[in-house]
Enzyme design. Structure first.
Site, PDB file in Angstrom:
ATOM      1  N   TYR A 124      -7.022  52.319  10.982  1.00 52.49           N
ATOM      2  CA  TYR A 124      -8.464  52.012  10.969  1.00 52.49           C
ATOM      3  C   TYR A 124      -9.062  52.093  12.369  1.00 52.49           C
ATOM      4  O   TYR A 124     -10.267  52.279  12.515  1.00 52.49           O
ATOM      5  CB  TYR A 124      -8.729  50.659  10.296  1.00 52.49           C
TER       6      TYR A 124
ATOM      7  N   HIS B 168      -0.781  49.616  10.451  1.00 53.06           N
ATOM      8  CA  HIS B 168      -1.874  49.853   9.505  1.00 53.06           C
ATOM      9  C   HIS B 168      -3.255  49.727  10.149  1.00 53.06           C
ATOM     10  O   HIS B 168      -4.066  50.638  10.009  1.00 53.06           O
ATOM     11  CB  HIS B 168      -1.759  49.054   8.211  1.00 53.06           C
TER      12      HIS B 168
ATOM     13  N   HIS C  63      -0.628  63.062   2.876  1.00 51.92           N
ATOM     14  CA  HIS C  63      -1.654  62.005   2.909  1.00 51.92           C
ATOM     15  C   HIS C  63      -2.242  61.847   4.311  1.00 51.92           C
ATOM     16  O   HIS C  63      -3.455  61.837   4.493  1.00 51.92           O
ATOM     17  CB  HIS C  63      -1.043  60.686   2.422  1.00 51.92           C
ATOM     18  N   PHE C  64      -1.370  61.769   5.322  1.00 49.35           N
ATOM     19  CA  PHE C  64      -1.999  61.490   6.619  1.00 49.35           C
ATOM     20  C   PHE C  64      -2.658  62.715   7.233  1.00 49.35           C
ATOM     21  O   PHE C  64      -3.525  62.584   8.085  1.00 49.35           O
ATOM     22  CB  PHE C  64      -1.113  60.681   7.573  1.00 49.35           C
ATOM     23  N   HIS C  65      -2.293  63.910   6.742  1.00 49.67           N
ATOM     24  CA  HIS C  65      -3.036  65.061   7.248  1.00 49.67           C
ATOM     25  C   HIS C  65      -4.438  65.154   6.632  1.00 49.67           C
ATOM     26  O   HIS C  65      -5.315  65.797   7.213  1.00 49.67           O
ATOM     27  CB  HIS C  65      -2.247  66.355   7.038  1.00 49.67           C
TER      28      HIS C  65
ATOM     29  N   ARG D  25      10.538  63.499   3.916  1.00 52.67           N
ATOM     30  CA  ARG D  25       9.846  63.643   5.196  1.00 52.67           C
ATOM     31  C   ARG D  25      10.811  63.268   6.319  1.00 52.67           C
ATOM     32  O   ARG D  25      11.925  62.819   6.046  1.00 52.67           O
ATOM     33  CB  ARG D  25       8.595  62.761   5.254  1.00 52.67           C
ATOM     34  N   ARG D  26      10.385  63.433   7.550  1.00 51.91           N
ATOM     35  CA  ARG D  26      11.185  63.095   8.737  1.00 51.91           C
ATOM     36  C   ARG D  26      12.542  63.791   8.728  1.00 51.91           C
ATOM     37  O   ARG D  26      13.531  63.239   9.208  1.00 51.91           O
ATOM     38  CB  ARG D  26      11.421  61.584   8.838  1.00 51.91           C
TER      39      ARG D  26
HETATM   40 FE1  HAS Z   1      -2.746  55.629   4.583  1.00 51.16          FE
HETATM   41  C1  HAS Z   1       0.666  55.892   4.940  1.00 51.16           C
HETATM   42  C2  HAS Z   1      -2.335  53.444   2.015  1.00 51.16           C
HETATM   43  C3  HAS Z   1      -6.179  55.200   4.365  1.00 51.16           C
HETATM   44  C4  HAS Z   1      -3.139  57.173   7.634  1.00 51.16           C
HETATM   45  N1  HAS Z   1      -1.498  56.396   6.002  1.00 51.16           N
HETATM   46  C5  HAS Z   1      -0.119  56.420   5.950  1.00 51.16           C
HETATM   47  C6  HAS Z   1       0.398  57.046   7.124  1.00 51.16           C
HETATM   48  C7  HAS Z   1      -0.692  57.374   7.911  1.00 51.16           C
HETATM   49  C8  HAS Z   1      -1.869  56.966   7.179  1.00 51.16           C
HETATM   50  C9  HAS Z   1      -0.658  58.015   9.280  1.00 51.16           C
HETATM   51  O1  HAS Z   1      -0.080  51.828   0.776  1.00 51.16           O
HETATM   52  C10 HAS Z   1       1.847  57.341   7.432  1.00 51.16           C
HETATM   53  C11 HAS Z   1       2.506  56.295   8.243  1.00 51.16           C
HETATM   54  C12 HAS Z   1       3.941  56.647   8.482  1.00 51.16           C
HETATM   55  O2  HAS Z   1       4.204  57.444   9.397  1.00 51.16           O
HETATM   56  O3  HAS Z   1       4.806  56.163   7.758  1.00 51.16           O
HETATM   57  N2  HAS Z   1      -4.023  54.570   3.378  1.00 51.16           N
HETATM   58  C13 HAS Z   1      -3.643  53.745   2.399  1.00 51.16           C
HETATM   59  C14 HAS Z   1      -4.826  53.164   1.765  1.00 51.16           C
HETATM   60  C15 HAS Z   1      -5.906  53.658   2.427  1.00 51.16           C
HETATM   61  C16 HAS Z   1      -5.394  54.533   3.455  1.00 51.16           C
HETATM   62  C17 HAS Z   1      -4.872  52.213   0.602  1.00 51.16           C
HETATM   63  N3  HAS Z   1      -4.354  56.108   5.737  1.00 51.16           N
HETATM   64  C18 HAS Z   1      -5.670  55.841   5.470  1.00 51.16           C
HETATM   65  C19 HAS Z   1      -6.493  56.331   6.538  1.00 51.16           C
HETATM   66  C20 HAS Z   1      -5.635  56.877   7.459  1.00 51.16           C
HETATM   67  C21 HAS Z   1      -4.305  56.734   6.948  1.00 51.16           C
HETATM   68  C22 HAS Z   1      -7.995  56.215   6.567  1.00 51.16           C
HETATM   69  C23 HAS Z   1      -5.919  57.503   8.771  1.00 51.16           C
HETATM   70  C24 HAS Z   1      -7.082  57.564   9.341  1.00 51.16           C
HETATM   71  N4  HAS Z   1      -1.153  54.859   3.634  1.00 51.16           N
HETATM   72  C25 HAS Z   1      -1.206  53.958   2.637  1.00 51.16           C
HETATM   73  C26 HAS Z   1       0.169  53.557   2.275  1.00 51.16           C
HETATM   74  C27 HAS Z   1       1.027  54.246   3.104  1.00 51.16           C
HETATM   75  C28 HAS Z   1       0.174  55.063   3.957  1.00 51.16           C
HETATM   76  C29 HAS Z   1       0.601  52.617   1.256  1.00 51.16           C
HETATM   77  C30 HAS Z   1       2.551  54.147   3.157  1.00 51.16           C
HETATM   78  C31 HAS Z   1       3.188  55.172   2.337  1.00 51.16           C
HETATM   79  C32 HAS Z   1       4.684  55.081   2.447  1.00 51.16           C
HETATM   80  O4  HAS Z   1       5.299  54.723   1.452  1.00 51.16           O
HETATM   81  O5  HAS Z   1       5.242  55.339   3.525  1.00 51.16           O
HETATM   82  C33 HAS Z   1      -7.366  53.303   2.143  1.00 51.16           C
HETATM   83  O6  HAS Z   1      -8.010  52.916   3.315  1.00 51.16           O
HETATM   84  C34 HAS Z   1      -8.056  54.424   1.497  1.00 51.16           C
HETATM   85  C35 HAS Z   1      -9.458  54.027   1.110  1.00 51.16           C
HETATM   86  C36 HAS Z   1     -10.251  55.247   0.877  1.00 51.16           C
HETATM   87  C37 HAS Z   1     -10.766  55.571  -0.282  1.00 51.16           C
HETATM   88  C38 HAS Z   1     -11.485  56.861  -0.369  1.00 51.16           C
HETATM   89  C39 HAS Z   1     -12.867  56.656  -0.769  1.00 51.16           C
HETATM   90  C40 HAS Z   1     -13.568  57.792  -0.252  1.00 51.16           C
HETATM   91  C41 HAS Z   1     -14.557  58.305  -0.856  1.00 51.16           C
HETATM   92  C42 HAS Z   1     -15.124  59.479  -0.221  1.00 51.16           C
HETATM   93  C43 HAS Z   1     -15.752  59.213   1.093  1.00 51.16           C
HETATM   94  C44 HAS Z   1     -16.970  59.975   1.078  1.00 51.16           C
HETATM   95  C45 HAS Z   1     -17.994  59.708   1.848  1.00 51.16           C
HETATM   96  C46 HAS Z   1     -19.234  60.452   1.673  1.00 51.16           C
HETATM   97  C47 HAS Z   1     -17.930  58.636   2.866  1.00 51.16           C
HETATM   98  C48 HAS Z   1     -10.641  54.742  -1.494  1.00 51.16           C
HETATM   99  C49 HAS Z   1     -15.063  57.809  -2.130  1.00 51.16           C
HETATM  100  C50 HAS Z   1     -18.896  61.839   1.313  1.00 51.16           C
HETATM  101  C51 HAS Z   1     -20.092  62.505   0.846  1.00 51.16           C
HETATM  102  C52 HAS Z   1     -20.023  63.568   0.104  1.00 51.16           C
HETATM  103  C53 HAS Z   1     -21.264  64.205  -0.408  1.00 51.16           C
HETATM  104  C54 HAS Z   1     -18.728  64.105  -0.298  1.00 51.16           C
END
Ligand code: HAS
Length: 550
Positions: free
Chosen positions: A221, A217, A368-370, A433-434
């Site tokens: 980050y 995890h 999700h991860f893409h 998947r996988r």
């Molecule tokens: Fe994830 C699985 C939960 C973020 C990557 N994640 C994965 C896997 C990868 C991955 C590679 O809880 C697969 C692993 C595998 O092979 O099995 N992920 C989260 C959560 C977050 C999260 C809670 N993941 C990421 C990020 C990744 C990433 C970042 C890569 C860089 N993820 C999971 C969970 C799994 C998971 C489970 C396991 C699933 C399973 O069952 O196997 C949080 O960090 C997300 C927080 C982000 C937000 C979004 C807020 C964004 C906003 C927009 C940003 C906009 C900005 C400004 C900055 C809440 C509000 C934009 C301006 C404009 C004008 C548009």
């Protein structure tokens, strides 16, 4: 302009990153066609082999080398050029990482390590594969300690001063990386290597997966934080303003150090041997790690609005029109951020205990991860590529390449939108998947699930093909910026290394006290992991012998 020797180091890292990118994206192209049953791989290749190569080369190798290139260049730019010891360590790091990468890649290509990038036991690869991965990590530690040493030397010379924001964020990212790797090093050294080289017969599967996800995890980050560095520090300069809040930016990085680690069980919510109390605790902590991202989102919107209004934008959204859309360094960052909105929302769904039952191990997670690492992170790295390579090579970024860069970013966004939407929907309908192509034994009602316009493996393949086209366009641009584009004649015409001004007058001193933050992070890790890991070792389930299923 940074010193020539530091530029060379950064350029080597970028070069290796893009070699991994070429092979990794080609494997991705093959995959989408195998999955919709329109391609039969030749006998010497199988689906799991290319899936492993795709994951390892893009998610681990491309990202790590690119990140180190960015950090090396930025540290030299903001703290001054490296001394001989720092350079030596960083070069040792580069070559050790490269040797480890080569060993692991050779094992994958020769069909001895089709265990995917998560290398879950009891799937068993050749011991040389795990050794390659271990060398890769050791190499990154050399480079990390070199950069941390550079930081410490600067602090000694500049007592009482705040470190530049870029250097501060680099330090936070490297601390996160080093602490994260302890888990994967423990499982590889004490479990996988003795098992794979025949010193032990069986492996404690549950322990190995838990140690992997303790690393896995924070790994996400480790990809995200350098992208955030570009958002916080580089982007404001590109749009002609300052960092919105220096202390907010620093504090958000601190929160990542605290909350990235005690959350790995959210990848193991369906793992039967972990008590639900520990899963519940880590899910709660997972929701804490959302906070620094929301702080980042707030800060980005504020930066955009301030810049747009300074340029005369009025009304509720008039400032949006004033942003420099024609500058590909900016438009790519903006699209990257847009993708993170559904990407992050999907993460919250994954982390929700009950919803995870529905999506775990389905194509949803691949979707999700893409749209997390594959777009917000990767596209930010593309944006950085467009100015960092010409800055390092002393070449121009000519107009025709800038136009191509716009097309490249646009096609990446379209391809990813199609592919990841299809993956999310197919996952919800139950596509695993996988796994390679599954015809469900010709079952008609199963086949009906996958015949929607978007919930279709063909849509996924179209998206994947557009992505590959975009990837090759990027490689063309990179090759030009590395070797072909005309050299600038005068240093003042050199492409800018954009670092925005950051006002530290309201920044609290304790933010720079690393001892406190690492101490709290360790306490949180102990709280979340000590007892469950102890239990897994003390009351170990029967170990498993290895399986080679390919
Ligand atoms: Fe994830 C699985 C939960 C973020 C990557 N994640 C994965 C896997 C990868 C991955 C590679 O809880 C697969 C692993 C595998 O092979 O099995 N992920 C989260 C959560 C977050 C999260 C809670 N993941 C990421 C990020 C990744 C990433 C970042 C890569 C860089 N993820 C999971 C969970 C799994 C998971 C489970 C396991 C699933 C399973 O069952 O196997 C949080 O960090 C997300 C927080 C982000 C937000 C979004 C807020 C964004 C906003 C927009 C940003 C906009 C900005 C400004 C900055 C809440 C509000 C934009 C301006 C404009 C004008 C548009």
């Amino acid at each position: 302009m940074i010193a020539v020797k530091d530029r060379k180091l950064a350029l080597w890292n970028i070069g290796i990153a893009y070699i991994a990118f070429i092979i990794g994206t080609f494997c991705g192209l093959l995959q989408v066609f195998v999955r919709n049953d329109s391609l039969q791989l030749p006998k010497f290749l199988d689906y799991y082999q290319i899936l492993t190569a795709h994951g390892v080369l893009l998610a681990l190798i491309f990202t790590a080398f690119f990140i180190f290139a960015f950090l090396i260049a930025g540290m030299s730019k903001t703290l001054g050029s490296f001394g001989p010891k720092v350079s030596l360590f960083a070069w040792i790091g580069l070559w050790t990482t490269a040797i480890g990468t080569t060993m692991a890649t050779v094992m994958i290509i020769s069909g001895k390590a089709s265990v995917l990038y998560t290398f879950y036991a009891p799937l068993k690869a050749s011991g040389w594969y795990y050794l390659g991965l271990a060398l890769f990590i050791i190499g990154t530690w050399f480079t990390s300690f070199a950069l941390l040493g550079h930081f410490v030397a600067w602090k000694k010379k500049n007592k009482g001063q705040f470190s530049p924001l870029f250097a501060y964020m680099t330090t936070a990212t490297l601390l996160l990386w080093i602490i994260a790797c302890l888990g994967v090093v423990a499982t590889v050294v004490f479990q996988y290597l003795p098992w794979a080289f025949g010193l032990t017969d069986t492996i404690n599967v549950e322990l190995s997966r838990s140690l992997f996800w303790y690393f896995g995890h924070p790994l996400v980050y480790f990809w995200l934080l350098p992208a955030y560095m570009a958002w916080y520090v580089v982007m404001p300069k590109i749009i002609g303003t300052k960092v919105f809040s220096d202390s907010l930016a620093r504090f958000s990085f601190i929160l990542f150090i605290l909350f990235s680690f005690p959350v790995g069980f959210h990848h193991q919510l369906t793992e039967p041997g972990i008590d639900s109390f520990w899963k519940f605790l880590q899910v709660v902590l997972t929701f804490m790690v959302i906070i620094p991202t929301l702080m980042t989102a707030f800060s980005m919107f504020a930066t955009f609005e301030i810049s747009g209004r300074n340029k005369g934008g009025t009304g509720l959204f008039g400032w949006l029109r004033k942003l420099p859309w024609k500058d590909v360094r900016f438009s790519s960052l903006f699209i990257a951020m847009l993708f993170f909105i559904p990407g992050g929302a999907g993460g919250i769904i994954n982390a929700s205990f009950q919803l995870n039952e529905l999506v775990h191990n389905t194509l949803w997670v691949v979707g999700h991860f893409h749209i997390t690492v594959g777009t917000p992170v990767a596209m930010t790295f593309m944006s950085v590529t467009f100015w960092l390579i010409p800055y390092l090579t002393g070449r121009e970024f000519p107009k025709h390449l800038q136009k191509l860069a716009h097309i490249q970013i646009g096609t990446w966004a379209i391809g990813m939108l199609l592919m990841s939407t299809a993956q999310h929907l197919l996952g919800l309908l139950g596509a695993p998947r996988r796994t390679a192509y599954a015809g469900y034994n010709g079952n008609e009602s199963a086949a009906e699930w996958f015949q929607g316009i978007l919930s279709n493996h063909v849509t996924m393949a179209i998206g994947g093909t557009i992505l590959f086209f975009s990837a090759m366009l990027l490689v063309y641009i990179v090759a030009n910026l590395m070797f072909v584009a005309p050299k600038v004649q005068d240093e003042k015409d050199l492409v800018e290394f954009p670092i925005a001004e950051s006002d530290t007058s309201h920044t609290a001193k304790f933010l720079e006290n690393w001892g406190i933050w690492v101490g709290i992070a360790v306490a949180l890790i102990v709280m979340a992991y000590a007892l469950p890991l102890y239990d897994m070792i003390q009351n170990a389930p029967p170990g498993s012998r290895g399986f080679i299923t390919w």
